[in-house]
Design a protein around this motif. Structure first.
Motif, PDB file in Angstrom:
ATOM      1  N   TRP A  75     -32.258 -47.147 -47.357  1.00 19.90           N
ATOM      2  CA  TRP A  75     -33.054 -47.660 -48.477  1.00 19.90           C
ATOM      3  C   TRP A  75     -34.195 -46.709 -48.819  1.00 19.90           C
ATOM      4  O   TRP A  75     -34.411 -46.372 -49.988  1.00 19.90           O
ATOM      5  N   HIS A  76     -34.932 -46.250 -47.817  1.00 18.23           N
ATOM      6  CA  HIS A  76     -36.067 -45.366 -48.079  1.00 18.23           C
ATOM      7  C   HIS A  76     -35.603 -43.995 -48.571  1.00 18.23           C
ATOM      8  O   HIS A  76     -36.260 -43.388 -49.426  1.00 18.23           O
ATOM      9  N   PHE A  77     -34.481 -43.521 -48.060  1.00 20.60           N
ATOM     10  CA  PHE A  77     -33.916 -42.258 -48.531  1.00 20.60           C
ATOM     11  C   PHE A  77     -33.603 -42.345 -50.020  1.00 20.60           C
ATOM     12  O   PHE A  77     -33.930 -41.435 -50.794  1.00 20.60           O
ATOM     13  N   CYS A  78     -32.970 -43.443 -50.433  1.00 21.08           N
ATOM     14  CA  CYS A  78     -32.608 -43.606 -51.841  1.00 21.08           C
ATOM     15  C   CYS A  78     -33.840 -43.884 -52.707  1.00 21.08           C
ATOM     16  O   CYS A  78     -34.019 -43.282 -53.766  1.00 21.08           O
ATOM     17  N   ARG A  79     -34.695 -44.776 -52.250  1.00 20.83           N
ATOM     18  CA  ARG A  79     -35.886 -45.132 -53.023  1.00 20.83           C
ATOM     19  C   ARG A  79     -36.787 -43.929 -53.247  1.00 20.83           C
ATOM     20  O   ARG A  79     -37.243 -43.669 -54.379  1.00 20.83           O
ATOM     21  N   ALA A  83     -31.031 -51.746 -60.225  1.00 20.21           N
ATOM     22  CA  ALA A  83     -30.492 -50.388 -60.277  1.00 20.21           C
ATOM     23  C   ALA A  83     -30.682 -49.674 -58.941  1.00 20.21           C
ATOM     24  O   ALA A  83     -29.785 -48.965 -58.470  1.00 20.21           O
ATOM     25  N   LEU A  84     -31.828 -49.873 -58.316  1.00 19.39           N
ATOM     26  CA  LEU A  84     -32.073 -49.256 -57.014  1.00 19.39           C
ATOM     27  C   LEU A  84     -31.132 -49.829 -55.958  1.00 19.39           C
ATOM     28  O   LEU A  84     -30.621 -49.105 -55.095  1.00 19.39           O
ATOM     29  N   HIS A  85     -30.871 -51.128 -56.038  1.00 15.30           N
ATOM     30  CA  HIS A  85     -29.923 -51.750 -55.117  1.00 15.30           C
ATOM     31  C   HIS A  85     -28.530 -51.142 -55.283  1.00 15.30           C
ATOM     32  O   HIS A  85     -27.886 -50.753 -54.296  1.00 15.30           O
ATOM     33  N   ASP A  86     -28.068 -51.046 -56.528  1.00 16.08           N
ATOM     34  CA  ASP A  86     -26.731 -50.510 -56.781  1.00 16.08           C
ATOM     35  C   ASP A  86     -26.623 -49.071 -56.281  1.00 16.08           C
ATOM     36  O   ASP A  86     -25.585 -48.660 -55.744  1.00 16.08           O
TER      37      ASP A  86
END
Length: 225
Positions: free
Chosen positions: A103-107, A133-136
């Motif tokens: 999650w933190h890597f993507c966020r 969108a962040l979830h997807d």
């Protein structure tokens, strides 16, 4: 249809310990061959831009036009740093800390460049996308947790400064100011022979999708010089 890059999403990784961009490009071209597509336009973003570029270089007679949307140029200390710190392996564990790491890597890719440079100097001008969108975006990575980093490392290693001048098909180089790789936009365009350029609208704004579609449509339907 949008096939996954080998080792990402729902696709199997290549049987290679250290796949390179040419390997991923050959795999993508095999998918196009399976579909029976002899001549086509190619669009690629980030790692996909390098993959599309390599297909265009290797098979210029088959690629009608090429779109490079956001490409990073890495060399020297930055290349060594991102290989060491950005494309890290994330192993599953019983406490599920790997899910928080994902999650933190993507966020943080939306907030800092590189994502681990969580300082004022590393802050990107935009903000986070909508929560949905962040979830997807984030749920795709765990599918390929054991191989996703190999694609990143392939892109970081790829000698783009040497390869871009070898493009011999009509090319559009574009990027959004929201893109963490936007700073490389003009340098990439300068290395691609005769490339057209376009600045895309900011991400996560109402004008992004229609504005980007219009820019790509204009390039792909433009009369050949």
């Amino acid at each position: 249809m949008a096939p996954d890059t080998a080792g990402n999403g729902d696709s199997e990784p290549l049987p290679l310990a250290q796949p390179g961009i040419p390997d991923l490009a050959a795999h993508a071209l095999a998918a196009l061959d399976t579909l029976g597509l002899e001549r086509f336009d190619l669009y690629g973003s980030h790692t996909g831009a390098s993959i599309a570029m390599e297909i265009a270089i290797a098979h210029p007679a088959r690629v009608r036009r090429l779109v490079i949307d956001g490409m990073g140029l890495y060399s020297g200390d930055l290349q060594s740093e991102v290989l060491d710190r950005d494309a890290r392996e994330i192993a599953p564990d019983a406490e599920a800390t790997h899910l928080m790491k994902v999650w933190h890597f993507c966020r943080d890719q939306f907030l800092f460049w590189p994502y681990y440079n969580r300082t004022a100097e590393g802050r990107l001008p935009g903000g986070l996308p909508p929560d949905d969108a962040l979830h997807d975006f984030s749920v795709e990575l765990p599918k390929a947790l054991r191989s996703y980093h190999l694609r990143y490392r392939a892109a970081f290693r790829h000698p783009k400064r040497d390869r871009l001048p070898q493009i011999a098909v009509p090319t559009l180089v574009c990027a959004s100011p929201s893109d963490m790789l936007f700073a490389c936009f003009r340098d990439v365009a300068a290395l691609a022979p005769g490339a057209a350029t376009a600045e895309l609208p900011p991400w996560h704004t109402p004008g992004f999708a229609p504005g980007t579609a219009r820019i790509l449509h204009d390039f792909l339907t433009r009369e050949a010089p």
